[in-house]
Design a protein around this motif. Structure first.
Motif, PDB file in Angstrom:
ATOM      1  N   VAL A 279       0.850  -1.193   0.000  1.00 39.29           N
ATOM      2  CA  VAL A 279       0.000   0.000   0.000  1.00 39.29           C
ATOM      3  C   VAL A 279       0.884   1.241   0.000  1.00 39.29           C
ATOM      4  O   VAL A 279       1.749   1.393   0.867  1.00 39.29           O
TER       5      VAL A 279
ATOM      6  N   GLU B 299      -8.283  -8.295  -5.746  1.00 35.00           N
ATOM      7  CA  GLU B 299      -8.666  -6.931  -6.144  1.00 35.00           C
ATOM      8  C   GLU B 299      -9.984  -6.976  -6.905  1.00 35.00           C
ATOM      9  O   GLU B 299     -10.197  -7.830  -7.771  1.00 35.00           O
TER      10      GLU B 299
ATOM     11  N   LEU C 233      -7.891   2.430   0.868  1.00 36.32           N
ATOM     12  CA  LEU C 233      -8.074   1.047   0.431  1.00 36.32           C
ATOM     13  C   LEU C 233      -9.171   0.405   1.260  1.00 36.32           C
ATOM     14  O   LEU C 233      -9.217   0.576   2.478  1.00 36.32           O
ATOM     15  N   SER C 234     -10.060  -0.323   0.606  1.00 35.92           N
ATOM     16  CA  SER C 234     -11.158  -0.985   1.313  1.00 35.92           C
ATOM     17  C   SER C 234     -11.105  -2.490   1.098  1.00 35.92           C
ATOM     18  O   SER C 234     -10.630  -2.975   0.063  1.00 35.92           O
TER      19      SER C 234
ATOM     20  N   ILE D 177      -7.045   2.146   5.603  1.00 32.80           N
ATOM     21  CA  ILE D 177      -7.455   0.784   5.274  1.00 32.80           C
ATOM     22  C   ILE D 177      -8.781   0.537   5.979  1.00 32.80           C
ATOM     23  O   ILE D 177      -8.865   0.584   7.214  1.00 32.80           O
TER      24      ILE D 177
ATOM     25  N   ARG E 292      -8.554   2.022  -3.864  1.00 37.22           N
ATOM     26  CA  ARG E 292      -8.279   0.616  -4.155  1.00 37.22           C
ATOM     27  C   ARG E 292      -9.281  -0.240  -3.398  1.00 37.22           C
ATOM     28  O   ARG E 292      -9.556   0.016  -2.224  1.00 37.22           O
ATOM     29  N   ARG E 293      -9.808  -1.274  -4.083  1.00 31.26           N
ATOM     30  CA  ARG E 293     -10.901  -2.061  -3.501  1.00 31.26           C
ATOM     31  C   ARG E 293     -10.578  -3.548  -3.608  1.00 31.26           C
ATOM     32  O   ARG E 293     -10.258  -4.049  -4.694  1.00 31.26           O
ATOM     33  N   TYR E 294     -10.674  -4.234  -2.463  1.00 29.08           N
ATOM     34  CA  TYR E 294     -10.348  -5.658  -2.398  1.00 29.08           C
ATOM     35  C   TYR E 294     -11.502  -6.433  -1.777  1.00 29.08           C
ATOM     36  O   TYR E 294     -12.325  -5.886  -1.045  1.00 29.08           O
TER      37      TYR E 294
ATOM     38  N   THR F  33      -3.136   7.542   5.445  1.00 30.55           N
ATOM     39  CA  THR F  33      -3.497   6.396   4.609  1.00 30.55           C
ATOM     40  C   THR F  33      -4.618   5.655   5.317  1.00 30.55           C
ATOM     41  O   THR F  33      -4.599   5.516   6.545  1.00 30.55           O
TER      42      THR F  33
ATOM     43  N   THR G 167      -2.869   6.449   0.211  1.00 27.84           N
ATOM     44  CA  THR G 167      -3.907   5.674  -0.466  1.00 27.84           C
ATOM     45  C   THR G 167      -5.093   5.419   0.457  1.00 27.84           C
ATOM     46  O   THR G 167      -4.944   5.313   1.666  1.00 27.84           O
TER      47      THR G 167
END
Length: 225
Positions: A31, A224, A37-38, A199, A213-215, A197, A35
């Protein structure tokens, strides 16, 4: 941009009553700083477990986690405490505010524990509470607040030491739709304004889709979306 988090071949097993349960199996993730990110996934898929490993609240079975330049998975408890206090901010589904402390005192506490004077801790806390719209509730206690107000206070507490990394585990899970939207907007705005950042772990796909960004956590690994 430099990497703020590296997860290298991380696995997690739990051992109960002679049985071994594999929750995470060889997870890898990098990462970049700044960023958002989920991570979404079914209950029990391991997404919260991964967040707890990043926070140093649990130990990896295999692999390495480097967060904010620190090998979290190899730290002893004293250094883990410093890492959690000064490098990361955590927001959970439950606010975990101390009931005997006022809103202002709850948000001041991490700053005071990190070595700030009471005056400096109060200045920092007041600034965050103003940003979260809680400046008129400074001397209220948690049992005098609505669910949304408690979670906004928890957001202020998570950010008071200016952490580089914010870990949010179902931060709107206990809120109604209106308060969820308020907390969602506030979380992304604060992360942007403080150049942190994020998460985010959530069941809410629409919330998750706001991240850069998606996971998805599935079959004990990250994919992803």
């Amino acid at each position: 941009m430099s990497s703020i988090l590296q997860i290298q071949n991380v696995s997690k097993k739990y051992h109960t009553q002679g049985e071994s349960l594999l929750v995470l199996d060889g997870v890898n993730l990098s990462v970049e700083e700044g960023t958002t990110l989920s991570i979404v996934g079914e209950s029990g898929s391991g997404k919260s477990t991964l967040l707890h490993l990043i926070a140093g609240l649990d130990n990896v079975s295999e692999g390495l986690i480097i967060s904010c330049g620190i090998p979290v998975s190899e730290l002893e408890e004293e250094k883990l405490t410093d890492y959690r206090l000064n490098r990361i901010g955590m927001v959970f589904q439950f606010h975990f505010l101390l009931p005997e402390l006022s809103v202002l005192e709850n948000v001041m506490l991490p700053a005071w524990m990190s070595g700030k004077t009471r005056q400096e801790a109060e200045r920092m806390a007041r600034g965050l509470l103003d940003e979260t719209g809680m400046n008129e509730r400074l001397y209220f206690y948690p049992n005098q607040l609505s669910g949304g107000e408690r979670q906004r206070t928890a957001l202020a507490r998570a950010l008071v030491n200016h952490p580089r990394l914010i870990l949010a585990d179902e931060p709107t899970g206990n809120l109604d739709e209106e308060n969820s939207r308020v907390v969602e907007d506030l979380l992304f705005r604060l992360v942007h304004d403080h150049q942190s950042t994020l998460i985010l772990v959530t069941h809410n796909v629409h919330f998750a889709d706001r991240a850069q960004r998606r996971y998805k956590m599935e079959n004990r690994n990250l994919w992803e979306r």
